[in-house]
Scaffold this active site. Structure first.
Site, mmCIF file in Angstrom:
data_model
loop_
_atom_site.group_PDB
_atom_site.id
_atom_site.type_symbol
_atom_site.label_atom_id
_atom_site.label_comp_id
_atom_site.label_asym_id
_atom_site.label_seq_id
_atom_site.Cartn_x
_atom_site.Cartn_y
_atom_site.Cartn_z
ATOM 1 C CD GLU A 9 9.308 -1.478 -1.106
ATOM 2 O OE1 GLU A 9 9.180 -1.034 0.016
ATOM 3 O OE2 GLU A 9 9.500 -2.665 -1.290
ATOM 4 C CG ASP A 109 6.081 -2.094 0.251
ATOM 5 O OD1 ASP A 109 5.290 -1.346 -0.263
ATOM 6 O OD2 ASP A 109 6.360 -3.101 -0.275
ATOM 7 C CE1 TYR A 320 4.535 -5.857 -5.036
ATOM 8 C CE2 TYR A 320 4.358 -6.744 -2.638
ATOM 9 C CZ TYR A 320 5.106 -6.312 -3.830
ATOM 10 O OH TYR A 320 6.452 -6.356 -3.528
#
Length: 692
Positions: A9, A109, A320
């Site tokens: 992604e 994801d 993240y």
DNA sequence: GCAAGGTC
């Protein structure tokens, strides 16, 4: 030798996946704009490439933004909508990199959007229609072990349930958002000299409505009086305060009775209580919690926090950030991170203490995320960080360390006194065990208050009883951080978009101020929609969309049915608005005119106190200056100089801390700065240079 | 110059 193409992604994920799957952990980097890798793994050749979030988006052929209804829509490459050269090159190169492979693996994801991002790349970029050549890899932490397992156990085919659910969500949001926005925007056209963009959406409009409801609650609030009773007690020559055991006394007659009953000059110590309380270790940071904490500690707005966190992430300093997880799974490698952190002298002692206990068992929060762990520092360090970045990184690091620590503990002491017939309480508290508070310092320190040590049976002297009348307060206004929390509670928006949506409300001038007020325009938008489409004002719409998505995902209902129903409903609403266009337009445009008129108001006139201080540009000379609106009525004299072009001057809601005059924001070619408009402000240490 | 959702 079978050839696989793995689609991630985002670039960071592609890098981690390729390193984990390469037998020598040295994948060969290919690609000029798209970070992609050739990976050797046993007897298969793998190419890992990556999207950049959504590469496709919905659009309509009706490009005129004043025409509706818009019922046609299609997926197109994102760069064709917003003319983005980088995305165009991205898609082109990604196409080349993935040509001629045998199998495709969607490794985006593992959530609805990720499934759709991968699916759109497969069908539109690679033209895949044979799902026997496709796999889905399910990832969450992106650690080596997990990636290797996920590759071994990837499932054949795609999660089409998730994909269809996601696509429907996009379509519903698109149709409602575009059409209602256009309907309102169009209605005001005939009343204004220049167009004014109005917008409506499944998330922004309920958020605005929350603020309107709070505004109404504040406006209609009727304060109730109550009374507070305090006793001043003399202990060892010093005066101390004790509060009547009932915090708020509701009636004046009760107050009179109490004062009479407590008329004695002696206070007896009836009881001395001591109670210990735990202050629990805080949960690891998910994005919302981090945004709230950064607002509390540094005053950063949620969107500023997200953008700083983004930079830290891209520099590999934190994990993240767009996560809703409060969990730190062992996979992330606690020990390695801690050891790296200990190289920084600010954390050495804290880490040593944690490691010395042996077991590493960080606190886990309640919230989870299918695709990411909580936010934690990687332990890496970079020299060139600005002060915002340093602050946020320190906060994230200390929070991470705190989760390995022990609970703190405080003791709460209560001296219960009796004066006449009335009980008064002296309350104090003290930290008895620092626990996690030590590593988290200075970001949280509970208030401590010491009180004199007394014995039961002691007799003290009462100096006097004080009665104070107070009034109940209206509910507080939201600020960006508390609004964000409310949105999360109601389940509207996502962790990555909420702060942006709040910014949109500011941009449209529906709301104003740090302590958020709704403008007249904000009120008009809500009242208009209450008339035509009350559903879009409430969080109910989100819940309906969600329940439809779940049904689509499990195959209980078809995507087309949901979309058709939405279209029918929308057509009805749009017809009604269309019939009442003049009416609606008049109402909204009146509010817009107020906004445009107030746009250049920088605050109340500090000299006459009645007029507004306004920025104007002289027709004759073209010079910008500030003037009180009462000057035009010969009731004031105030004019002030302001910076000239090419600098720009904007109103703010701030006032000067030394003189109370309004503060404006000056945007120069270099960087914006703030200026008190008072030419003789006593606080001006560096008077602004005259601009040419 | 229109939504909300990804991500830089």
């Amino acid at each position: 030798m079978p050839k696989y193409l793995i689609i991630a992604e985002k670039p960071e994920a592609a890098r981690r996946i390729s390193e984990a799957l390469d037998s020598k952990a040295k994948p060969k980097k290919i690609g000029r704009v798209v970070p992609s890798f050739v990976v050797k793994n046993g007897d298969c050749e793998i190419i890992v490439t990556t999207a950049l979030g959504h590469l496709y988006e919905l659009t309509t052929t009706i490009s005129d933004r004043t025409i509706y209804p818009v019922l046609d829509y299609k997926w197109v490459p994102k760069h064709t909508v917003e003319r983005n050269k980088r995305l165009e090159e991205w898609l082109e190169e990604m196409g080349k990199i993935g040509s001629g492979v045998d199998y495709y693996v969607n490794a985006c994801d593992y959530d609805i959007e990720g499934s759709l991002i991968g699916y759109n790349v497969l069908r539109f970029l690679y033209g895949v229609s044979d799902y026997r050549r496709v796999f889905r890899m399910k990832l969450s932490t992106l650690t080596n072990r997990e990636i290797q397992e996920a590759f071994k156990r990837m499932s054949p085919g795609l999660d089409l349930g998730l994909v269809k659910a996601g696509e429907t969500r996009h379509i519903i949001d698109f149709l409602y958002g575009i059409n209602l926005s256009r309907a309102l925007t169009r209605s005001v056209l005939r009343f204004l000299r220049t167009p004014y963009v109005l917008s409506v959406g499944r998330v922004q409009t309920p958020t605005l409505n929350i603020l309107v409801e709070r505004e109404i609650a504040i406006e209609t609030f009727i304060p109730d009086p109550y009374w507070v009773l305090r006793a001043e007690i003399v202990i060892n020559g010093e005066t101390h305060e004790a509060l009547y055991e009932v915090e708020k006394v509701q009636s004046l007659s009760e107050v009179k009775r109490l004062v009479e009953e407590a008329s004695s000059k002696k206070a007896f110590v009836e009881k001395v209580e001591r109670r210990f309380e735990k202050i629990s270790v805080p949960e690891p940071f998910d994005l919302t919690t981090l945004q709230r904490e950064a607002y509390r500690v540094f005053g950063f707005t949620p969107s500023r926090t997200l953008s700083i966190a983004e930079t830290l992430y891209l520099n590999a300093l934190i994990s993240y950030p767009r996560t809703s997880s409060q969990k730190l799974p062992p996979d992330i490698g606690y020990r390695e991170i801690l050891e790296k952190l200990s190289e920084n002298s600010s954390y050495t002692k804290a880490v040593e203490k944690i490691l010395s206990r042996g077991v590493l068992n960080p606190k886990q929060g309640r919230k989870d995320d299918p695709a990411h762990p909580a936010i934690y520092p990687t332990g890496e360090w970079k020299e060139e960080l600005n002060s915002d970045q340093l602050k946020l990184l320190d906060l994230v690091t200390k929070r991470f360390l705190a989760t390995f620590e022990e609970d703190a503990e405080k003791v709460i002491c209560r001296n219960i006194l009796r004066i006449g017939n009335v009980r008064f309480i002296m309350k104090g508290s003290m930290i008895t065990k620092k626990g996690w508070l030590e590593v988290y310092s200075p970001y949280y320190s509970p208030e401590e208050k010491t009180i004199p040590l007394l014995k039961e049976g002691d007799i003290l002297t009462v100096k006097k009883i004080i009665v104070e009348e107070k009034f109940t307060n209206p509910p507080r206004r939201y600020n960006p951080a508390s609004l964000l929390r409310e949105m999360e509670k109601l389940g509207i928006g996502t962790k990555a978009t909420r702060s942006e949506i709040i910014e949109t409300l500011y941009k449209r001038r529906y709301i104003i101020g740090k302590s958020i007020s709704v403008t007249e325009l904000g009120f008009s938008i809500v009242s208009t929609l209450r008339r035509f489409s009350p559903k879009i004002l409430s969080a109910e719409m989100t819940r309906m969309v969600e329940s439809d998505m779940e049904k689509i995902e499990s195959g209980l209902i078809e995507e087309e049915k949901v979309v058709d129903a939405a279209k029918r409903e929308l057509i009805e609403i749009l017809r009604e608005v269309g019939n009442r266009e003049v009416d609606v337009g008049k109402h909204l445009s009146n509010s817009i005119i107020t906004i445009l008129r107030n746009r250049n108001v920088i605050g109340k006139c500090p000299v006459c106190g009645k007029g507004d201080l306004k920025i104007i540009v002289s027709r004759k000379t073209g010079k910008r200056f500030g003037i009180c609106t009462n000057v035009f009525r010969n009731r004031c004299m105030l004019t002030i100089p302001l910076p000239q072009n090419p600098n720009k001057v904007y109103a703010t809601d701030k006032t000067c801390s030394s003189c109370g005059w309004p503060i404006v924001k000056v945007v120069t070619r270099k960087r914006p700065w703030y200026l008190c408009v008072n030419p003789s402000c006593p606080g001006k240490t560096n008077p602004p240079k005259k601009s040419a």
